[in-house]
Enzyme design. Structure first.
Site, PDB file in Angstrom:
ATOM      1  N   GLN A   1       1.025  14.640  24.160  1.00  0.00           N
ATOM      2  CA  GLN A   1       1.134  15.557  23.084  1.00  0.00           C
ATOM      3  C   GLN A   1       0.096  16.671  23.037  1.00  0.00           C
ATOM      4  O   GLN A   1      -0.888  16.446  23.618  1.00  0.00           O
ATOM      5  CB  GLN A   1       0.866  14.684  21.317  1.00  0.00           C
ATOM      6  CG  GLN A   1      -0.333  14.586  21.270  1.00  0.00           C
ATOM      7  CD  GLN A   1      -0.669  13.761  19.839  1.00  0.00           C
ATOM      8  OE1 GLN A   1       0.380  13.057  19.359  1.00  0.00           O
ATOM      9  NE2 GLN A   1      -1.701  13.882  19.390  1.00  0.00           N
TER      10      GLN A   1
ATOM     11  N   LYS B   1      -4.567  -0.840  12.581  1.00  0.00           N
ATOM     12  CA  LYS B   1      -6.059  -0.799  12.866  1.00  0.00           C
ATOM     13  C   LYS B   1      -6.869  -0.382  11.803  1.00  0.00           C
ATOM     14  O   LYS B   1      -6.326   0.450  10.932  1.00  0.00           O
ATOM     15  CB  LYS B   1      -6.072  -0.172  14.177  1.00  0.00           C
ATOM     16  CG  LYS B   1      -6.086   1.461  14.188  1.00  0.00           C
ATOM     17  CD  LYS B   1      -6.528   2.285  15.343  1.00  0.00           C
ATOM     18  CE  LYS B   1      -6.422   3.640  15.171  1.00  0.00           C
ATOM     19  NZ  LYS B   1      -7.763   4.164  14.594  1.00  0.00           N
TER      20      LYS B   1
ATOM     21  N   GLY C   1       3.735   3.509  20.744  1.00  0.00           N
ATOM     22  CA  GLY C   1       4.925   4.147  20.520  1.00  0.00           C
ATOM     23  C   GLY C   1       5.561   5.468  20.913  1.00  0.00           C
ATOM     24  O   GLY C   1       6.376   6.100  20.797  1.00  0.00           O
ATOM     25  N   LYS C   2       4.545   6.373  21.311  1.00  0.00           N
ATOM     26  CA  LYS C   2       4.469   7.869  21.956  1.00  0.00           C
ATOM     27  C   LYS C   2       5.434   7.663  23.156  1.00  0.00           C
ATOM     28  O   LYS C   2       5.490   7.198  23.933  1.00  0.00           O
ATOM     29  CB  LYS C   2       3.245   8.331  22.367  1.00  0.00           C
ATOM     30  CG  LYS C   2       2.204   8.459  21.283  1.00  0.00           C
ATOM     31  CD  LYS C   2       2.541   9.755  20.342  1.00  0.00           C
ATOM     32  CE  LYS C   2       1.353   9.741  19.452  1.00  0.00           C
ATOM     33  NZ  LYS C   2       1.760  10.848  18.373  1.00  0.00           N
TER      34      LYS C   2
ATOM     35  N   HIS D   1      -6.671   3.333  21.375  1.00  0.00           N
ATOM     36  CA  HIS D   1      -5.592   4.158  21.903  1.00  0.00           C
ATOM     37  C   HIS D   1      -5.851   4.291  23.481  1.00  0.00           C
ATOM     38  O   HIS D   1      -4.757   4.168  24.149  1.00  0.00           O
ATOM     39  CB  HIS D   1      -5.703   5.456  21.161  1.00  0.00           C
ATOM     40  CG  HIS D   1      -5.294   5.506  19.762  1.00  0.00           C
ATOM     41  ND1 HIS D   1      -4.509   4.713  19.227  1.00  0.00           N
ATOM     42  CD2 HIS D   1      -5.814   6.221  18.755  1.00  0.00           C
ATOM     43  CE1 HIS D   1      -4.518   4.972  17.662  1.00  0.00           C
ATOM     44  NE2 HIS D   1      -5.137   6.001  17.496  1.00  0.00           N
TER      45      HIS D   1
ATOM     46  N   GLY E   1       0.880  -1.194  -0.017  1.00  0.00           N
ATOM     47  CA  GLY E   1       0.012  -0.036  -0.037  1.00  0.00           C
ATOM     48  C   GLY E   1       0.857   1.278   0.018  1.00  0.00           C
ATOM     49  O   GLY E   1       0.484   2.290   0.501  1.00  0.00           O
TER      50      GLY E   1
ATOM     51  N   LYS F   1       0.994  19.250  40.165  1.00  0.00           N
ATOM     52  CA  LYS F   1       0.351  20.236  40.709  1.00  0.00           C
ATOM     53  C   LYS F   1       0.374  20.026  42.475  1.00  0.00           C
ATOM     54  O   LYS F   1       0.121  19.203  42.748  1.00  0.00           O
ATOM     55  CB  LYS F   1      -1.049  20.531  40.279  1.00  0.00           C
ATOM     56  CG  LYS F   1      -1.433  20.720  38.918  1.00  0.00           C
ATOM     57  CD  LYS F   1      -2.763  21.242  38.646  1.00  0.00           C
ATOM     58  CE  LYS F   1      -3.124  21.527  37.150  1.00  0.00           C
ATOM     59  NZ  LYS F   1      -4.566  21.794  37.138  1.00  0.00           N
TER      60      LYS F   1
END
Length: 595
Positions: A481, A252, A285-286, A344, A115, A489
């Site tokens: 992000q 996905k 993978g973040k 997610h 693809g 805090k």
């Protein structure tokens, strides 16, 4: 003096060197599957790469020097550590990637992007592969092939790919040269996704480039899910590696409910073993998501607090400041709950809430995630708020509504926003609401985890905190992000003669602390796939448990044709989300300007 972080890796770019690969390697080829499984487990203690000249040194933005701990084979650094010192070891001569030796001329890796003419391939996959090559994280012998139905030459593929490559990494002067070298490794073959003959032609060309070396092949399926099985079947029968490993990355959606997901898994397993299927969720993978377990399990101050005794609620928030805009046809078939929540956000929740794994081995981590998912209480339809954005004019600019998209039916009830309350029925999290919120066309773009702690019992300073007790709540925020950060805090006395409290942030802003740019999630996941590291990929029983949680409530909402609450494009979403939070005595943490 700045603290010196200690790494378990002897290189800079591998995201998984600290993790054992033992559970993902077969010692022989399984005769019942056309794709060969992995080669025998190497004797090396860790996976290593030649990512820069000083793999044990990381320079911080504030000038601090971070030295890494050498691997198990290097005896000198370990002796130094016993003396309380941290040693910087020279790079090793031999480098390991997954199940083959990078420096060995007998091995090669062929990466085929199935693809290749699609947006995902152009915008994410090829740029990620270039970034890995730029950082010297790919083996010496590798080839990248694009495969799609579009007619294209090698030169045309390279031209297409070159438009999306950037020299973002460290802005080095040799980027143009490296880009040209990378493009010379890229080739193209046109064919149908359901044609064994076309894949056999691809196999012939791959063998020519592999030049008699032990071939290891990675197929990335960047195609619609309805042709996954056809492509896997043809690749397994006609283009499998004859000696090394073969792996397939699947994007996905993995079905749209329990039944379709199970059918897809069953079909894939006719041609692949579970160890060969890499179900990718790029949010895993973040950088900040991967840091979750580090934050919790390597910092004594957090682990004792990580339970119902101290945590009042957990919020997982995802928002985009744009609508479907061209993807309406795809999105309308799935909706926000399937597109974002079921994968997610639920994956992040499982990582956040899991018990301490036995080890950092992929299977041990995924075992704990599955336990969390199986412990979750069924989601009630009453605990779900749905929304859909409508057209809105702001500042003289008109923004279209969801059903204004030409690819979306005018009477569509597909939600573009959802909020839900979830609960984990186990000893650690009993009674703690986990609130999810995800939406499109909202007021800002963000993805974050917010942990709100319980109020201090018998607080001596209640009078000094003001009337809103929630303002005095300690909160840990992990911003995935944009502008990656971790901040806590705390309540603090405002300087002066009086006694007035103020809430302040202890803030770790990544771009201020670390000079190195954070890698894209696809870079990390592609590198892990090449290595054979599976901890950031989804196992089939994880997928089953996730769908078992969401399928009943999705079926209920769709059968009853629940009408979503409409909200203006660019707003904070439906009012109903605030009523849902209030039901559990929670206030959404993203309402204030705390950044």
């Amino acid at each position: 003096m700045a603290a010196t972080p200690i790494s378990l890796s002897t290189h800079c770019c591998s995201s998984s060197s600290a993790y054992s690969n033992s559970s993902s390697i077969w010692s022989h080829q399984n005769p019942y599957f056309p794709f060969p499984a992995a080669s025998p487990k190497p004797k090396y203690a860790s996976l290593q790469f030649k990512c820069n000249a000083f793999p044990n040194v990381v320079f911080m933005q504030d000038g601090a020097l971070a030295a890494t701990v050498a691997g198990l084979e290097n005896e000198a650094p370990s002796k130094n550590l016993k003396d309380g010192l941290t040693s910087v070891a020279p790079p090793k001569e031999k480098n390991q990637i997954g199940n083959f030796d990078v420096s060995d001329d007998k091995s090669t890796v062929s990466i085929t992007v199935v693809g290749a003419s699609g947006d995902l391939a152009k915008k994410k996959i090829f740029p990620a592969l270039f970034a890995l090559y730029y950082e010297d994280c790919l083996p010496e012998h590798f080839t990248i092939f694009g495969y799609a139905r579009s007619k294209m030459t090698d030169a045309e593929l390279r031209d297409m790919v070159s438009r999306t490559l950037t020299c973002r990494i460290d802005k080095r002067e040799n980027c143009g040269e490296k880009m040209e070298q990378f493009l010379q490794r890229c080739f193209y073959h046109s064919g149908q996704y359901d044609s064994q003959e076309n894949f056999a032609e691809l196999d012939k060309i791959l063998k020519e480039h592999e030049a008699g070396r032990v071939s290891n092949r990675l197929f990335y399926l960047s195609i619609p899910p309805n042709i996954f099985v056809d492509a896997v079947k043809c690749a397994s029968l006609s283009a499998t590696a004859s000696a090394g490993w073969t792996r397939v990355i699947v994007e996905k959606p993995f079905g749209r409910d329990s039944e379709s997901s199970a059918a897809l898994t069953k079909s894939l397993k006719q041609y692949l073993t579970e160890d060969q299927i890499f179900r990718i969720d790029h949010y895993l993978g973040k950088e900040l998501v991967e840091n979750l377990s580090v934050l919790r399990f390597s910092n004594l101050i957090f682990e004792p607090l990580w339970s119902r005794q101290y945590i009042r609620n957990v919020q997982l928030i995802f928002s985009e400041d744009f609508g479907t805009e061209g993807r309406g046809g795809y999105f309308d078939h799935y909706g926000i709950m399937r597109d974002i929540m079921q994968n997610h956000l639920l994956q992040i929740l499982a990582l956040f809430a899991m018990e301490t794994p036995v080890s950092l081995d992929a299977e041990d981590i995924r075992n704990e995630k599955v336990k969390v998912l199986r412990s979750m209480r069924p989601i009630r339809a009453d605990d779900v708020i749905l929304g859909q954005y409508k057209s809105h004019t702001k500042g003289g600019v008109s923004y279209p509504g969801y059903t204004d998209d030409k690819t979306v039916p005018k009477d569509s009830l597909t939600p573009t926003f959802a909020a839900a309350a979830l609960f984990i029925d186990n000893a650690r999290w009993d009674g703690v609401p986990f609130l999810m919120k995800a939406g499109k066309a909202l007021h800002d773009k963000r993805a974050e985890i917010r942990v709100q702690f319980r109020n201090v019992p018998g607080n001596l300073y209640n009078r000094s905190s003001g009337t809103d007790i929630d303002q005095a709540t300690n909160e840990l925020v992990i911003r995935v992000q944009p502008d990656e950060a971790i901040y806590l805090k705390i309540n603090n006395k405002v300087p002066g003669l009086g006694m007035r409290l103020d809430q302040s942030n202890l803030n770790l802003l990544y771009k201020a602390r670390y000079s190195k740019e954070i890698p894209d999630a696809y870079e990390r996941l592609l590198l892990d796939a090449v290595e054979g590291e599976r901890r950031l990929f989804i196992r089939s029983d994880e997928l089953d448990a996730a769908w078992a949680l969401f399928t009943p409530v999705l079926k209920d909402l769709e059968e009853n044709r629940k009408v979503p609450e409409y909200y203006p494009y660019g707003s904070r979403g439906p009012v109903g989300a605030h009523y849902l939070a209030a039901r559990y005595n929670v206030k959404w943490g993203d309402l204030g300007v705390d950044e």
